[in-house]
Design an enzyme around this catalytic site. Structure first.
Site, PDB file in Angstrom:
ATOM      1  NE  ARG A 212     -84.864  10.721  -0.238  1.00  0.00           N
ATOM      2  CZ  ARG A 212     -85.620  10.298   0.785  1.00  0.00           C
ATOM      3  NH1 ARG A 212     -86.340   9.197   0.695  1.00  0.00           N
ATOM      4  NH2 ARG A 212     -85.686  10.993   1.882  1.00  0.00           N
TER       5      ARG A 212
ATOM      6  CB  SER B 272     -80.403  15.925  -0.849  1.00  0.00           C
ATOM      7  OG  SER B 272     -81.142  16.373   0.253  1.00  0.00           O
TER       8      SER B 272
ATOM      9  CD  GLU C 160     -81.687  12.312  -2.511  1.00  0.00           C
ATOM     10  OE1 GLU C 160     -81.115  11.972  -1.449  1.00  0.00           O
ATOM     11  OE2 GLU C 160     -82.758  12.940  -2.530  1.00  0.00           O
TER      12      GLU C 160
HETATM   13  C1  LIG Z   1     -85.827  22.666  -3.022  1.00  0.00           C
HETATM   14  C2  LIG Z   1     -85.923  21.179  -3.201  1.00  0.00           C
HETATM   15  C3  LIG Z   1     -86.236  20.371  -2.123  1.00  0.00           C
HETATM   16  C4  LIG Z   1     -86.310  18.982  -2.274  1.00  0.00           C
HETATM   17  N1  LIG Z   1     -86.618  18.215  -1.186  1.00  0.00           N
HETATM   18  C5  LIG Z   1     -86.704  16.873  -1.327  1.00  0.00           C
HETATM   19  C6  LIG Z   1     -87.040  16.047  -0.196  1.00  0.00           C
HETATM   20  O1  LIG Z   1     -87.273  16.513   0.895  1.00  0.00           O
HETATM   21  N2  LIG Z   1     -87.105  14.719  -0.397  1.00  0.00           N
HETATM   22  C7  LIG Z   1     -86.872  14.135  -1.610  1.00  0.00           C
HETATM   23  O2  LIG Z   1     -86.961  12.910  -1.727  1.00  0.00           O
HETATM   24  N3  LIG Z   1     -86.554  14.888  -2.680  1.00  0.00           N
HETATM   25  C8  LIG Z   1     -86.469  16.231  -2.573  1.00  0.00           C
HETATM   26  N4  LIG Z   1     -86.137  17.002  -3.668  1.00  0.00           N
HETATM   27  C9  LIG Z   1     -85.790  16.339  -4.935  1.00  0.00           C
HETATM   28  C10 LIG Z   1     -86.963  16.126  -5.911  1.00  0.00           C
HETATM   29  O3  LIG Z   1     -87.988  17.086  -5.716  1.00  0.00           O
HETATM   30  C11 LIG Z   1     -87.533  14.723  -5.820  1.00  0.00           C
HETATM   31  O4  LIG Z   1     -86.565  13.731  -6.057  1.00  0.00           O
HETATM   32  C12 LIG Z   1     -88.700  14.510  -6.810  1.00  0.00           C
HETATM   33  O5  LIG Z   1     -89.326  13.293  -6.530  1.00  0.00           O
HETATM   34  C13 LIG Z   1     -88.247  14.510  -8.275  1.00  0.00           C
HETATM   35  O6  LIG Z   1     -89.396  14.586  -9.102  1.00  0.00           O
HETATM   36  P1  LIG Z   1     -89.334  15.288 -10.532  1.00  0.00           P
HETATM   37  O7  LIG Z   1     -90.677  15.151 -11.160  1.00  0.00           O
HETATM   38  O8  LIG Z   1     -88.820  16.667 -10.422  1.00  0.00           O
HETATM   39  O9  LIG Z   1     -88.312  14.355 -11.269  1.00  0.00           O
HETATM   40  P2  LIG Z   1     -87.138  14.791 -12.265  1.00  0.00           P
HETATM   41  O10 LIG Z   1     -86.140  15.601 -11.530  1.00  0.00           O
HETATM   42  O11 LIG Z   1     -87.732  15.370 -13.489  1.00  0.00           O
HETATM   43  O12 LIG Z   1     -86.506  13.374 -12.573  1.00  0.00           O
HETATM   44  C14 LIG Z   1     -85.812  12.671 -11.556  1.00  0.00           C
HETATM   45  C15 LIG Z   1     -85.704  11.209 -11.970  1.00  0.00           C
HETATM   46  O13 LIG Z   1     -87.017  10.655 -12.010  1.00  0.00           O
HETATM   47  C16 LIG Z   1     -87.268  10.077 -13.282  1.00  0.00           C
HETATM   48  N5  LIG Z   1     -88.676  10.322 -13.618  1.00  0.00           N
HETATM   49  C17 LIG Z   1     -89.330  11.502 -13.628  1.00  0.00           C
HETATM   50  N6  LIG Z   1     -90.622  11.322 -13.982  1.00  0.00           N
HETATM   51  C18 LIG Z   1     -90.771   9.987 -14.207  1.00  0.00           C
HETATM   52  C19 LIG Z   1     -91.863   9.149 -14.612  1.00  0.00           C
HETATM   53  N7  LIG Z   1     -93.082   9.648 -14.865  1.00  0.00           N
HETATM   54  N8  LIG Z   1     -91.637   7.824 -14.745  1.00  0.00           N
HETATM   55  C20 LIG Z   1     -90.418   7.289 -14.503  1.00  0.00           C
HETATM   56  N9  LIG Z   1     -89.342   8.021 -14.121  1.00  0.00           N
HETATM   57  C21 LIG Z   1     -89.529   9.352 -13.972  1.00  0.00           C
HETATM   58  C22 LIG Z   1     -86.341  10.795 -14.254  1.00  0.00           C
HETATM   59  O14 LIG Z   1     -86.023   9.994 -15.375  1.00  0.00           O
HETATM   60  C23 LIG Z   1     -85.116  11.044 -13.381  1.00  0.00           C
HETATM   61  O15 LIG Z   1     -84.274   9.938 -13.386  1.00  0.00           O
HETATM   62  C24 LIG Z   1     -86.071  18.392  -3.536  1.00  0.00           C
HETATM   63  C25 LIG Z   1     -85.766  19.212  -4.636  1.00  0.00           C
HETATM   64  C26 LIG Z   1     -85.698  20.594  -4.473  1.00  0.00           C
HETATM   65  C27 LIG Z   1     -85.395  21.455  -5.670  1.00  0.00           C
END
Ligand SMILES: Cc1cc2nc3c(=O)[nH]c(=O)nc-3n(C[C@H](O)[C@H](O)[C@H](O)COP(=O)(O)OP(=O)(O)OC[C@H]3O[C@@H](n4cnc5c(N)ncnc54)[C@H](O)[C@@H]3O)c2cc1C
Length: 304
Positions: free
Chosen positions: A174, A225, A295
């Site tokens: 992660r 998580s 996380e």
């Molecule tokens: C129901 C549920 C289930 C989930 N299951 C999992 C799982 O199984 N495994 C897992 O790993 N995660 C899981 N997640 C967490 C999440 O979906 C992941 O971490 C996902 O990759 C975050 O992407 P996001 O676009 O929503 O990022 P955001 O939440 O918008 O941002 C998260 C971080 O990424 C950075 N970021 C976002 N976009 C960019 C970009 N273009 N360039 C640089 N930095 C950026 C942001 O600055 C921030 O620090 C889950 C979440 C939910 C709600």
């Protein structure tokens, strides 16, 4: 900030929203306002916004689909770039995929499965953007982004744009190089997939989704998580062993389904979630002498 806003509006960089509540942009449905929230219309717009941000010495933050975020109650100062439509191009060249940082991970996994391309089955239920998934090295079911990423195109704070190879991304559990060492914006990524049987891929994805629905509060407002697994221990199991499932502070509740999920049970503030996180950390340290690290990314300003 006024001048910056005026210049960005004139430059037509995309959708510009002032004092926009970030609760509208996070899966937890929590978060105070962004001074300026911008949804850039394309890669050039992202570059232009960052040039202006630098010129005006403003703070900046990038978000995707807000699925791994706890945005604090006073919100975020400066510019928040939200990558989505506008950075959602997809080019499939045989088994090599080039995809925009704002593309939905779930949408990508689904469309690749229909083409018989294997490698992203693990991500079927990860509700993030490609940029967020690369930044986090998102993963599940024994796989993660690092297994398929060839390279990612990053815009850095100094305005330079570079392709970083898989090795240069320094992926581990992660984490990636973007988290502390080299902050930047993922504009696009190239993935290497493998041709395989379409039915086998869709079946695997369905199994993964079913497993989530059975074990996680998938349709409740949450951020996945909350804690990194303190391996060899699992965060959810420790919380469950400590009898904390269902424990609630204000509107924030530890899910009854999964100990590593905090849900917004209605009207939760970010402070409620923070208090609950701290409560869990203290209890697990006392009971099991294990340090629990978040996380979920905690960003913005807290209320006093
Ligand atoms: C129901 C549920 C289930 C989930 N299951 C999992 C799982 O199984 N495994 C897992 O790993 N995660 C899981 N997640 C967490 C999440 O979906 C992941 O971490 C996902 O990759 C975050 O992407 P996001 O676009 O929503 O990022 P955001 O939440 O918008 O941002 C998260 C971080 O990424 C950075 N970021 C976002 N976009 C960019 C970009 N273009 N360039 C640089 N930095 C950026 C942001 O600055 C921030 O620090 C889950 C979440 C939910 C709600």
């Amino acid at each position: 900030m006024e001048n910056l806003k005026k210049e960005l509006l004139e430059a037509q960089v995309g959708k510009v929203l002032e004092n926009e509540p970030l609760a509208n942009h996070t899966t937890m449905k929590i978060g105070g306002p962004a001074d300026l929230l911008i949804i850039p219309k394309d890669v050039d717009a992202v570059k232009h916004i960052m040039d202006e941000v630098k010129k005006h010495r403003a703070d900046w933050t990038v978000i995707g689909r807000g699925s791994n975020l706890l945005v604090l109650d006073k919100g975020i100062r400066g510019v928040v770039l939200k990558l989505g439509a506008g950075l959602d191009h997809l080019v499939i060249n045989d088994q090599e995929i080039t995809v925009g940082g704002g593309y939905s991970v779930v949408r990508l996994a689904t469309s690749l499965s229909k083409q018989g391309l294997s490698g992203l089955e693990f991500a079927a239920g990860i509700p993030g953007s490609i940029g967020g998934a690369v930044y986090m090295n998102a993963g599940a079911h024994g796989s993660d982004i690092s297994r398929i990423l060839v390279k990612a195109r990053i815009l850095f704070e100094d305005g330079s744009i570079e392709w970083l190879t898989n090795e240069e991304m320094k992926f581990s559990y992660r984490t990636s190089v973007l988290q502390k060492e080299r902050p930047g914006i993922v504009l696009e990524a190239v993935f290497q997939l493998k041709q395989d049987d379409r039915e086998k891929i869709t079946k695997k994805m369905q199994q993964n989704k079913d497993y989530r629905k059975e074990t996680q509060p998938y349709n409740r407002p949450c951020a996945g998580s909350i804690f990194r697994n303190p391996l060899p221990e699992y965060a959810g199991q420790l919380v469950e062993k400590a009898n904390l499932k269902g424990y609630q502070i204000g509107g924030a509740r530890i899910s009854d389904m999964h100990g590593n999920f905090i849900v917004n049970a209605g009207g939760a503030t970010a402070q409620d979630v923070l208090d609950l996180i701290q409560y869990i950390q203290t209890k697990i340290k006392e009971d099991y002498n294990v340090d629990m690290h978040t996380e979920v990314e905690i960003i913005g300003e807290a209320s006093e």
